[in-house]
Design a protein around this motif. Sequence first.
Motif, PDB file in Angstrom:
ATOM      1  N   ALA A 142       0.832  -1.212   0.000  1.00 17.29           N
ATOM      2  CA  ALA A 142       0.000   0.000   0.000  1.00 17.29           C
ATOM      3  C   ALA A 142       0.861   1.253   0.000  1.00 17.29           C
ATOM      4  O   ALA A 142       0.545   2.244  -0.673  1.00 17.29           O
ATOM      5  N   ARG A 146       0.644   4.097  -2.738  1.00 16.23           N
ATOM      6  CA  ARG A 146       0.313   5.459  -2.299  1.00 16.23           C
ATOM      7  C   ARG A 146       1.280   6.480  -2.888  1.00 16.23           C
ATOM      8  O   ARG A 146       0.900   7.581  -3.258  1.00 16.23           O
ATOM      9  N   ARG A 149       0.265   7.368  -6.279  1.00 20.75           N
ATOM     10  CA  ARG A 149      -1.124   7.850  -6.357  1.00 20.75           C
ATOM     11  C   ARG A 149      -1.251   9.086  -7.249  1.00 20.75           C
ATOM     12  O   ARG A 149      -2.210   9.212  -7.998  1.00 20.75           O
ATOM     13  N   GLU A 153      -4.829   7.064 -11.162  1.00 14.54           N
ATOM     14  CA  GLU A 153      -5.905   6.726 -10.257  1.00 14.54           C
ATOM     15  C   GLU A 153      -6.179   5.230 -10.318  1.00 14.54           C
ATOM     16  O   GLU A 153      -6.244   4.634 -11.398  1.00 14.54           O
ATOM     17  N   LEU A 154      -6.348   4.620  -9.159  1.00 15.47           N
ATOM     18  CA  LEU A 154      -6.697   3.206  -9.111  1.00 15.47           C
ATOM     19  C   LEU A 154      -8.168   3.041  -9.486  1.00 15.47           C
ATOM     20  O   LEU A 154      -8.974   3.949  -9.295  1.00 15.47           O
ATOM     21  N   ALA A 156     -11.950   2.489  -9.255  1.00 15.58           N
ATOM     22  CA  ALA A 156     -12.801   2.863  -8.131  1.00 15.58           C
ATOM     23  C   ALA A 156     -13.274   1.657  -7.324  1.00 15.58           C
ATOM     24  O   ALA A 156     -13.493   1.758  -6.115  1.00 15.58           O
ATOM     25  N   GLY A 159     -11.552   0.918  -4.091  1.00 11.56           N
ATOM     26  CA  GLY A 159     -11.728   1.831  -2.979  1.00 11.56           C
ATOM     27  C   GLY A 159     -10.542   2.750  -2.789  1.00 11.56           C
ATOM     28  O   GLY A 159     -10.574   3.908  -3.170  1.00 11.56           O
ATOM     29  N   ASP A 160      -9.468   2.245  -2.181  1.00 11.50           N
ATOM     30  CA  ASP A 160      -8.283   3.053  -1.920  1.00 11.50           C
ATOM     31  C   ASP A 160      -7.048   2.171  -2.028  1.00 11.50           C
ATOM     32  O   ASP A 160      -7.138   1.012  -2.430  1.00 11.50           O
ATOM     33  N   VAL A 161      -5.898   2.732  -1.667  1.00 16.28           N
ATOM     34  CA  VAL A 161      -4.661   1.959  -1.810  1.00 16.28           C
ATOM     35  C   VAL A 161      -4.644   0.738  -0.892  1.00 16.28           C
ATOM     36  O   VAL A 161      -4.044  -0.290  -1.229  1.00 16.28           O
ATOM     37  N   ASP A 162      -5.295   0.825   0.259  1.00 21.14           N
ATOM     38  CA  ASP A 162      -5.343  -0.332   1.152  1.00 21.14           C
ATOM     39  C   ASP A 162      -6.165  -1.455   0.518  1.00 21.14           C
ATOM     40  O   ASP A 162      -5.802  -2.631   0.612  1.00 21.14           O
ATOM     41  N   GLY A 163      -7.269  -1.072  -0.126  1.00 19.55           N
ATOM     42  CA  GLY A 163      -8.063  -2.074  -0.838  1.00 19.55           C
ATOM     43  C   GLY A 163      -7.289  -2.672  -1.987  1.00 19.55           C
ATOM     44  O   GLY A 163      -7.367  -3.876  -2.253  1.00 19.55           O
ATOM     45  N   ALA A 164      -6.519  -1.840  -2.681  1.00 16.36           N
ATOM     46  CA  ALA A 164      -5.701  -2.326  -3.793  1.00 16.36           C
ATOM     47  C   ALA A 164      -4.640  -3.296  -3.299  1.00 16.36           C
ATOM     48  O   ALA A 164      -4.368  -4.327  -3.930  1.00 16.36           O
TER      49      ALA A 164
END
Length: 211
Positions: A142, A146, A149, A153-154, A156, A159-164
């Motif tokens: 993550a 990040r 970032r 953009e990842l 959607a 969700g976010d970098v933690d989800g990725a």
Amino acid sequence: MTTERTAPRVTRRRVRTRANLLDAAFAVFAAKGFGRVSIEEVCEAAGYSRGAFYSNFASLDELFFALYRQRADLIAEQVAGALALDGPDLDVPAAVDRVTEVLLLDLDWLLVKTDFLVHAARDPQVADSLLEHRARLRGAIADRLRRARGRAELPAVLGDVDGAARAVVAAYDGVTAQLLLDKDVEGARVWLGRLLTALLSDGSGNPQRAH
């Protein structure tokens, strides 16, 4: 006059003993299975006494966590190196190629890790420790995502970098589970590359841009 207490000195001999125990344990775990190995077998394989074992590890669980930490750190370093990109843009296909080229896909390690995962699933205390180590690996991934970032953009859905990071680890787990059965390392690299490209881009290899 007060005397400061100092921590016991870690000698080169002790470092070597610990490394030899880890290497021997890894070979024995891979050959017989984590749950079928005794401390005596590890000591015999390493050429040490039980005293040498207990001067370094309190249990086989603790020894395994040391093995796991070694490989988790190695994987995190591999991912970090592959994602340490220069330039203004994140080239997802190129980054994924680098990750899948160097990522640890060792069959013996996967056997040991899978055995221990089953063991941990039946022991909540061991499971908590294993989850902590896995969280450390996800955190390293993550962190690298990040840093990229601002370049892309990842998707959607992540969700976010933690989800990725969770998705990346899940992809790795899925591909390596198949690898345990078919032993096709090169095929595993190809499929892992496709999965990671799809996860970290719009599916075509092009990173999504913020509107």
